[in-house]
Design a protein around this motif. Structure first.
Motif, PDB file in Angstrom:
ATOM      1  N   CYS A   5       0.842  -1.195   0.000  1.00 31.12           N
ATOM      2  CA  CYS A   5       0.000   0.000   0.000  1.00 31.12           C
ATOM      3  C   CYS A   5       0.880   1.249   0.000  1.00 31.12           C
ATOM      4  CB  CYS A   5      -0.907   0.014   1.232  1.00 31.12           C
ATOM      5  SG  CYS A   5      -2.079  -1.350   1.304  1.00 31.12           S
ATOM      6  N   PRO A   6       0.954   1.946  -1.118  1.00 35.07           N
ATOM      7  CA  PRO A   6       1.664   3.230  -1.132  1.00 35.07           C
ATOM      8  C   PRO A   6       0.929   4.266  -0.280  1.00 35.07           C
ATOM      9  CG  PRO A   6       1.403   2.352  -3.352  1.00 35.07           C
ATOM     10  CD  PRO A   6       0.508   1.552  -2.463  1.00 35.07           C
ATOM     11  N   LEU A  21       0.497   9.720  -8.883  1.00 31.65           N
ATOM     12  CA  LEU A  21      -0.516   8.667  -9.016  1.00 31.65           C
ATOM     13  C   LEU A  21      -0.602   8.172 -10.459  1.00 31.65           C
ATOM     14  CD1 LEU A  21      -3.269  10.255  -6.743  1.00 31.65           C
ATOM     15  CD2 LEU A  21      -1.862   8.259  -6.206  1.00 31.65           C
ATOM     16  N   LEU A  24       2.177   5.831 -11.024  1.00 32.70           N
ATOM     17  CA  LEU A  24       1.903   4.544 -10.393  1.00 32.70           C
ATOM     18  C   LEU A  24       0.963   3.686 -11.236  1.00 32.70           C
ATOM     19  CD1 LEU A  24       1.469   5.362  -6.586  1.00 32.70           C
ATOM     20  CD2 LEU A  24       3.160   3.840  -7.605  1.00 32.70           C
ATOM     21  N   PRO A  31      -0.441  -1.417  -7.056  1.00 32.21           N
ATOM     22  CA  PRO A  31      -0.682  -1.409  -5.607  1.00 32.21           C
ATOM     23  C   PRO A  31      -2.084  -1.898  -5.286  1.00 32.21           C
ATOM     24  CG  PRO A  31      -0.778   0.825  -6.501  1.00 32.21           C
ATOM     25  CD  PRO A  31      -0.291  -0.056  -7.612  1.00 32.21           C
ATOM     26  N   VAL A  34      -3.987   2.756  -2.599  1.00 31.16           N
ATOM     27  CA  VAL A  34      -3.117   3.903  -2.317  1.00 31.16           C
ATOM     28  C   VAL A  34      -3.824   4.798  -1.309  1.00 31.16           C
ATOM     29  CG1 VAL A  34      -1.885   5.890  -3.267  1.00 31.16           C
ATOM     30  CG2 VAL A  34      -2.157   3.815  -4.647  1.00 31.16           C
ATOM     31  N   ILE A  58      -8.218   4.196  -4.222  1.00 30.44           N
ATOM     32  CA  ILE A  58      -7.560   5.218  -3.410  1.00 30.44           C
ATOM     33  C   ILE A  58      -8.430   5.520  -2.192  1.00 30.44           C
ATOM     34  CG2 ILE A  58      -6.771   7.613  -3.278  1.00 30.44           C
ATOM     35  CD1 ILE A  58      -6.003   7.533  -6.126  1.00 30.44           C
TER      36      ILE A  58
END
Length: 297
Positions: A5-6, A21, A24, A31, A34, A58
């Motif tokens: 998890c960023p 983002l 990513l 991920p 996030v 997110i």
């Protein structure tokens, strides 16, 4: 691949955060979720972020106050562990742009070395080598970046790309919020190493970083903004005393820093640095005077 998890902390830099983002989204390993913590959030910033859609999930955390880097990261870590109890936490500066294989190579290094904390190779936006790890002088507690990837036995991983294993989080806990900004990652690395964890540097995991874009911390000597300069010196001294560096070396290093400010005719910085170094209450006032929110721990 393990769950990761960023965690990004934004402070009045939404365009950079969105660019991070978007980078990513191109990652070869996506991920699981996030977590974006928006410090000093406003209606406008919330509307801006929510006007975008992204390829992954997110979770947005809106803070009315600017709680600083460590507190924001801790909010993200707590939230990620509630949803993904055994996940890696990837602290990622919001003014970075990970290359497509950055996360894949970072996880590979973390898993193969069983490191508690793993960092990336940091490059400036133009591709120039910048580091990703650092060294601490054993007596003065001053810090420096490596000259190349050949340097080994580093003392800490830079917070711009800072992957923490679930085992390390479980045993070491969260970042210290004593610092507000700067040196919290060095402090966490020291604590993790005391708990038996190692550090690793994934030099094939490349992160492009617009270093100092939010704070001016990378300005030429003498050009670092007043607030950032004062807080960086205070935190270096706080870190050194907290982690058992020799008192004489710490005081000598502080004296050198103050003498350099006098030499640069930055006279007003000297009493400020001394006050906020000697008193947590005055450090709190200094943070709050400059628009931040700080709780004494």
């Amino acid at each position: 691949m393990p769950t990761v998890c960023p965690i990004l902390v934004n402070f009045k830099n939404p365009k950079k955060t969105v660019a991070c983002l978007r980078a990513l989204e191109k990652s070869t390993v996506q991920p699981d979720c996030v977590y974006v913590i928006d410090n000093a959030s406003t209606k406008e910033s919330k509307e801006y972020f929510e006007s975008f859609s992204f390829a992954f999930k997110i979770r947005w955390i809106w803070n009315k106050e600017n709680r600083g880097f460590a507190a924001g990261c801790n909010q993200g870590i707590r939230a990620s562990l509630e949803e993904f109890p055994n996940s890696f936490a990837w602290l990622l500066n919001n003014d970075t742009e990970p290359t497509p294989t950055a996360l894949e190579k970072l996880l590979d290094k973390a898993v193969t070395t069983n490191a508690g904390i793993t960092g990336s190779l940091i490059q400036k936006a133009n591709g120039e080598f910048s580091g990703g790890v650092g060294f601490i002088h054993p007596k003065l507690a001053s810090v420096r970046r490596p000259a190349s990837t050949d340097e080994k036995n580093f003392d800490y991983v830079e917070g711009s790309s800072f992957l923490i294993s679930p085992e390390c989080i479980q045993k070491t806990g969260l970042l210290s919020e004593d610092y507000f900004l700067y040196f919290e990652e060095s402090d966490y690395c020291c604590k993790a190493k005391r708990n038996g964890f190692t550090l690793a540097w994934a030099t094939e995991s490349v992160i492009l970083h617009d270093i100092g874009s939010s704070t001016g911390s990378e300005n030429a000597k003498g050009g670092v903004p007043y607030f950032i300069d004062c807080i960086m010196i205070r935190n270096r001294i706080h870190f050194a005393f907290k982690n058992g560096y020799p008192t004489f070396g710490i005081l000598l290093g502080l004296g050198i820093s103050l003498a350099l400010r006098v030499k640069r005719l930055q006279f007003s910085r000297v009493p400020t640095i001394l006050k906020i170094t000697l008193s947590k209450a005055l450090f709190k006032k200094f943070i709050e005077k400059n628009g931040g929110y700080y709780e004494i721990h």
